[in-house]
Enzyme design. Structure first.
Site, mmCIF file in Angstrom:
data_model
loop_
_atom_site.group_PDB
_atom_site.id
_atom_site.type_symbol
_atom_site.label_atom_id
_atom_site.label_comp_id
_atom_site.label_asym_id
_atom_site.label_seq_id
_atom_site.Cartn_x
_atom_site.Cartn_y
_atom_site.Cartn_z
ATOM 1 N N HIS A 93 0.634 -1.147 -0.058
ATOM 2 C CA HIS A 93 -0.028 -0.022 -0.132
ATOM 3 C C HIS A 93 0.858 1.378 -0.003
ATOM 4 C CE1 HIS A 93 -3.683 -2.227 1.703
ATOM 5 N NE2 HIS A 93 -3.453 -2.800 0.482
ATOM 6 N N CYS B 79 5.086 15.775 -12.305
ATOM 7 C CA CYS B 79 6.306 15.141 -12.862
ATOM 8 C C CYS B 79 6.590 14.087 -12.175
ATOM 9 C CB CYS B 79 7.602 16.277 -12.782
ATOM 10 S SG CYS B 79 8.287 16.232 -10.963
ATOM 11 N N THR C 284 -4.276 -9.081 9.989
ATOM 12 C CA THR C 284 -5.102 -8.651 9.053
ATOM 13 C C THR C 284 -6.402 -9.318 8.935
ATOM 14 O OG1 THR C 284 -5.035 -8.093 6.741
ATOM 15 C CG2 THR C 284 -3.835 -9.983 7.490
ATOM 16 N N GLU D 251 -8.761 -11.312 16.721
ATOM 17 C CA GLU D 251 -9.891 -12.025 16.798
ATOM 18 C C GLU D 251 -9.966 -12.867 15.412
ATOM 19 O OE1 GLU D 251 -10.688 -8.355 16.353
ATOM 20 O OE2 GLU D 251 -10.449 -7.983 18.570
#
Ligand SMILES: [Zn+2]
Length: 247
Positions: free
Chosen positions: A123, A134, A192, A219
């Site tokens: 990311h 530019c 994640t 979790e």
């Protein structure tokens, strides 16, 4: 932590280890998750209104100011024991001739600060700001910018080199990530949700190729039932225990 011994055994046997990390790993360093960052003056905004190319085109001052606040907050953050254990694991693999590749969705570069190297940043990173005219990229490690949006020498607006909603992931990073998943024989998904593609696809690619898989997350997630092992604990606790058990 009854799952620890089999994971240790798998680490000893593996030849190519791949690790995917997400926001859960950085949270323990005080990096706010995307949702957490929408507080104070920003509470009235939807993240989707700030993290898109359209939002930047509409209001570059507001979007760059929000990202600069996040950048300055990141500069106060330090790697936590989870980051350090992954750097140790990379070194442990290096000493044994195993390949180890770290793929991250985090934009804070805390893995690199902990000593991890060759990290694949899916990311992008909040530390690099790219000129929208530019394409020039500058690493920005100082205090808050003096104006918003910051300007390039060419006069163009600079934006953070992060991936916004609706944007493609950096092609080279994505290709390396897929290659890594395909070549791995042990794949870890850490901190994640397993919901955001294409990062979420990586563990399935690895599993289809016969890799063993493990999840470390606070979790259960959508992939919990699919992995060979799952540890539901903070990465900053589980990873140091795992690294300590190896030596
Ligand atoms: Zn420029």
């Amino acid at each position: 932590m009854t799952t620890l011994p089999p994971i240790i055994e798998a680490l000893r046997e593996a030849k190519a280890i791949a690790v995917l990390t997400g926001a859960g790993v950085s949270k323990e360093s005080g990096i706010p998750t995307f949702r957490d960052a929408m507080e104070g003056l920003w509470a009235k905004y939807d993240p989707a209104e700030l993290a898109t190319p359209e939002a930047f085109a509409r209001d570059p001052e507001k979007v760059s100011r929000w990202y600069d606040e996040r950048r300055v907050r990141c500069s106060a953050a330090r790697p936590n024991p989870g980051h350090r254990a992954l750097a140790d694991l990379q070194a442990w693999c290096g000493e044994r001739g195993k390949s180890f590749t770290l793929i991250t969705q985090n934009i804070d570069r805390l893995h690199q600060a902990a000593g991890s190297h060759d990290v694949i940043e899916l990311h992008g990173t909040i530390w690099v700001w790219r000129c929208t005219l530019c394409g020039d990229e500058q690493e920005e490690r100082g205090g808050p910018f003096e104006r918003y949006p910051p300007l390039c020498a060419c006069g163009g607006f600079r934006r953070p080199a992060v991936v916004w909603f609706g944007e493609m992931l950096p092609e080279q990073a994505l290709r390396r990530a897929f290659d890594t998943a395909e070549a791995s024989d042990l794949f870890f998904s850490i901190g994640t949700s397993g919901l955001v593609t294409p990062a979420a696809d990586l563990i399935h690619i690895a599993a289809r190729r016969g890799a063993r898989t493990a999840e470390i997350n606070m979790e259960p997630t959508s992939i919990t039932g699919l992995t060979d092992w799952a540890i539901h604990a903070p990465a900053g606790e589980a990873l140091p225990r795992l690294a300590a058990a190896l030596v």
